[in-house]
Design a protein around this motif. Structure first.
Motif: not given
Length: 136
Positions: A120-121, A27, A25, A116, A30
């Protein structure tokens, strides 16, 4: 010192849960990379923003959080080379394996619990995995 217990709010008991590997993933990667870059830059405020609300509540201030990471997780405070391993679901939680090289060239294997929050993570905890430390 209770650093692993403090930093890893969500504890998992090995062997009691089924782990299912998931696709990578970008995201999630990141978020972890962003927090590590913030630590490299000594920007504890930005690093604190990547933490889930439970971590933020526990440490209350970015400075408290930064001090804990600097003292208890030097490989995260000043990470060298970073690579991502498997992303897996374990007992309903997502865990991202991360390999981090420290300043001495030793690679540490960490597990980042990802949560989550409002779409957003965020990082819910980190645990250091048992390993036979090896040099890069």
């Amino acid at each position: 010192m209770l650093r692993p217990l403090i930093f890893c709010i969500a504890l998992a008991v090995p062997g009691l849960s089924f782990a299912q590997e998931r696709a990578t993933d970008p995201e999630i990667e990141a978020v972890i990379s962003g927090q590590m870059q913030a630590f490299r830059d000594s920007d504890v405020e930005s690093a604190f923003d990547f933490a889930a609300p439970g971590i933020q509540s526990l440490f209350r201030t970015p400075q408290n959080f930064g001090t804990m990471v600097e003292q208890g997780y030097p490989m995260v405070w000043r990470p060298g080379q970073v690579s991502f391993g498997e992303l897996r679901e374990e007992a309903g939680q997502l865990w991202q394996e991360v390999l981090v090289q420290d300043s001495r060239g030793i690679v540490h294997v960490l597990d980042y619990e990802m949560r989550e929050v409002d779409g957003a993570w965020r990082i819910g905890g980190v645990r250091i995995l048992d390993q036979q430390g090896f040099a890069a």
